[in-house]
Design a protein around this motif. Structure first.
Motif, PDB file in Angstrom:
ATOM      1  N   UNK A   1      18.585  55.037  53.814  1.00 45.13           N
ATOM      2  CA  UNK A   1      18.078  54.733  55.153  1.00 45.13           C
ATOM      3  C   UNK A   1      16.912  55.671  55.451  1.00 45.13           C
ATOM      4  N   UNK A   2      15.949  55.167  56.210  1.00 40.73           N
ATOM      5  CA  UNK A   2      14.748  55.934  56.510  1.00 40.73           C
ATOM      6  C   UNK A   2      14.401  55.831  57.988  1.00 40.73           C
ATOM      7  N   UNK A   3      13.873  56.906  58.528  1.00 37.90           N
ATOM      8  CA  UNK A   3      13.265  56.904  59.851  1.00 37.90           C
ATOM      9  C   UNK A   3      11.778  56.649  59.595  1.00 37.90           C
ATOM     10  N   UNK A   4      11.322  55.457  59.939  1.00 39.31           N
ATOM     11  CA  UNK A   4       9.959  55.053  59.605  1.00 39.31           C
ATOM     12  C   UNK A   4       9.146  54.805  60.859  1.00 39.31           C
ATOM     13  N   UNK A   5       7.952  55.362  60.899  1.00 35.58           N
ATOM     14  CA  UNK A   5       6.989  55.140  61.981  1.00 35.58           C
ATOM     15  C   UNK A   5       5.826  54.366  61.391  1.00 35.58           C
ATOM     16  N   UNK A   6       5.568  53.184  61.939  1.00 36.69           N
ATOM     17  CA  UNK A   6       4.482  52.332  61.445  1.00 36.69           C
ATOM     18  C   UNK A   6       3.336  52.300  62.452  1.00 36.69           C
ATOM     19  N   UNK A   7       2.153  51.999  61.954  1.00 36.53           N
ATOM     20  CA  UNK A   7       1.006  51.765  62.827  1.00 36.53           C
ATOM     21  C   UNK A   7       1.242  50.450  63.571  1.00 36.53           C
ATOM     22  N   UNK A   8       0.477  50.167  64.628  1.00 34.79           N
ATOM     23  CA  UNK A   8       0.642  48.876  65.305  1.00 34.79           C
ATOM     24  C   UNK A   8       0.509  47.690  64.341  1.00 34.79           C
ATOM     25  N   UNK A   9      -0.507  47.711  63.473  1.00 41.97           N
ATOM     26  CA  UNK A   9      -0.658  46.631  62.501  1.00 41.97           C
ATOM     27  C   UNK A   9       0.479  46.666  61.485  1.00 41.97           C
ATOM     28  N   UNK A  10       0.892  47.851  61.080  1.00 44.31           N
ATOM     29  CA  UNK A  10       1.993  47.971  60.130  1.00 44.31           C
ATOM     30  C   UNK A  10       3.277  47.364  60.664  1.00 44.31           C
ATOM     31  N   UNK A  11       3.557  47.578  61.939  1.00 40.00           N
ATOM     32  CA  UNK A  11       4.763  47.004  62.547  1.00 40.00           C
ATOM     33  C   UNK A  11       4.677  45.478  62.580  1.00 40.00           C
ATOM     34  N   UNK A  12       3.504  44.948  62.904  1.00 36.89           N
ATOM     35  CA  UNK A  12       3.334  43.496  62.932  1.00 36.89           C
ATOM     36  C   UNK A  12       3.500  42.891  61.544  1.00 36.89           C
ATOM     37  N   UNK A  13       2.900  43.514  60.538  1.00 34.97           N
ATOM     38  CA  UNK A  13       3.024  43.011  59.165  1.00 34.97           C
ATOM     39  C   UNK A  13       4.469  43.112  58.695  1.00 34.97           C
ATOM     40  N   UNK A  14       5.140  44.205  59.032  1.00 32.94           N
ATOM     41  CA  UNK A  14       6.555  44.356  58.684  1.00 32.94           C
ATOM     42  C   UNK A  14       7.378  43.215  59.296  1.00 32.94           C
ATOM     43  N   UNK A  15       7.163  42.949  60.578  1.00 26.66           N
ATOM     44  CA  UNK A  15       7.927  41.886  61.246  1.00 26.66           C
ATOM     45  C   UNK A  15       7.650  40.523  60.622  1.00 26.66           C
ATOM     46  N   UNK A  16       6.396  40.266  60.243  1.00 28.86           N
ATOM     47  CA  UNK A  16       6.058  39.001  59.609  1.00 28.86           C
ATOM     48  C   UNK A  16       6.682  38.898  58.221  1.00 28.86           C
ATOM     49  N   UNK A  17       6.500  39.944  57.423  1.00 28.98           N
ATOM     50  CA  UNK A  17       6.928  39.903  56.027  1.00 28.98           C
ATOM     51  C   UNK A  17       8.446  39.972  55.856  1.00 28.98           C
ATOM     52  N   UNK A  18       9.099  40.878  56.569  1.00 29.18           N
ATOM     53  CA  UNK A  18      10.524  41.117  56.317  1.00 29.18           C
ATOM     54  C   UNK A  18      11.457  40.468  57.326  1.00 29.18           C
ATOM     55  N   UNK A  19      10.937  40.110  58.493  1.00 31.64           N
ATOM     56  CA  UNK A  19      11.769  39.462  59.512  1.00 31.64           C
ATOM     57  C   UNK A  19      11.398  37.996  59.714  1.00 31.64           C
ATOM     58  N   UNK A  20      10.378  37.528  58.959  1.00 37.44           N
ATOM     59  CA  UNK A  20       9.879  36.153  59.065  1.00 37.44           C
ATOM     60  C   UNK A  20       9.552  35.786  60.517  1.00 37.44           C
ATOM     61  N   UNK A  21       8.983  36.730  61.249  1.00 35.90           N
ATOM     62  CA  UNK A  21       8.644  36.553  62.657  1.00 35.90           C
ATOM     63  C   UNK A  21       7.194  36.082  62.777  1.00 35.90           C
ATOM     64  N   UNK A  22       7.003  34.751  62.722  1.00 35.98           N
ATOM     65  CA  UNK A  22       5.644  34.222  62.770  1.00 35.98           C
ATOM     66  C   UNK A  22       5.015  34.341  64.162  1.00 35.98           C
ATOM     67  N   UNK A  23       5.797  34.722  65.150  1.00 35.26           N
ATOM     68  CA  UNK A  23       5.235  34.892  66.495  1.00 35.26           C
ATOM     69  C   UNK A  23       4.235  36.050  66.546  1.00 35.26           C
ATOM     70  N   UNK A  24       4.212  36.916  65.531  1.00 34.21           N
ATOM     71  CA  UNK A  24       3.281  38.052  65.523  1.00 34.21           C
ATOM     72  C   UNK A  24       1.889  37.665  65.016  1.00 34.21           C
ATOM     73  N   UNK A  25       1.735  36.471  64.472  1.00 34.13           N
ATOM     74  CA  UNK A  25       0.446  36.072  63.897  1.00 34.13           C
ATOM     75  C   UNK A  25      -0.721  36.166  64.886  1.00 34.13           C
ATOM     76  N   UNK A  26      -0.592  35.698  66.137  1.00 32.23           N
ATOM     77  CA  UNK A  26      -1.720  35.851  67.066  1.00 32.23           C
ATOM     78  C   UNK A  26      -2.115  37.319  67.277  1.00 32.23           C
ATOM     79  N   UNK A  27      -1.139  38.224  67.305  1.00 34.99           N
ATOM     80  CA  UNK A  27      -1.436  39.645  67.471  1.00 34.99           C
ATOM     81  C   UNK A  27      -2.149  40.203  66.243  1.00 34.99           C
ATOM     82  N   UNK A  28      -1.731  39.785  65.054  1.00 32.75           N
ATOM     83  CA  UNK A  28      -2.387  40.219  63.824  1.00 32.75           C
ATOM     84  C   UNK A  28      -3.834  39.736  63.816  1.00 32.75           C
ATOM     85  N   UNK A  29      -4.041  38.484  64.181  1.00 34.11           N
ATOM     86  CA  UNK A  29      -5.390  37.922  64.216  1.00 34.11           C
ATOM     87  C   UNK A  29      -6.261  38.662  65.227  1.00 34.11           C
ATOM     88  N   UNK A  30      -5.709  38.963  66.387  1.00 34.57           N
ATOM     89  CA  UNK A  30      -6.462  39.690  67.415  1.00 34.57           C
ATOM     90  C   UNK A  30      -6.883  41.067  66.909  1.00 34.57           C
TER      91      UNK A  30
END
Length: 77
Positions: free
Chosen positions: A34-63
């Motif tokens: 287990x890890x305590x991980x701090x991601x950048x704003x873009x890193x958090x969005x990419x993580x949510x897209x890649x590992x949580x399959x959360x496509x709702x983050x795509x507009x934020x990534x594009x912005x």
């Protein structure tokens, strides 16, 4: 921003750091690390897209990408 020639990259860009830090904090009850991980704003969005399959983050990534691209490459479409 990436140009391909015969299926090989000839140019590419990194737009953000993904992980700011990741500290090992032990193992869970199944023995998995287990890890305590701090991601950048873009890193958090990419993580949510890649590992949580959360496509709702795509507009934020594009912005975020548009803001960097237009500021860095104002002559590009």
């Amino acid at each position: 921003m990436i140009q391909l020639k015969s299926d090989k990259w000839i140019e590419g860009y990194a737009f953000s750091v993904h992980t700011i830090y990741s500290i090992y904090i032990g193992e869970n009850e199944y023995g998995h690390p287990q890890f305590d991980t701090k991601r950048s704003p873009m890193g958090e969005l990419v993580y949510r897209l890649k590992y949580k399959q959360d496509i709702s983050v795509l507009p934020n990534i594009i912005t975020l990408l548009k803001s960097v691209c237009f500021r860095t490459y104002p002559d590009k479409d």
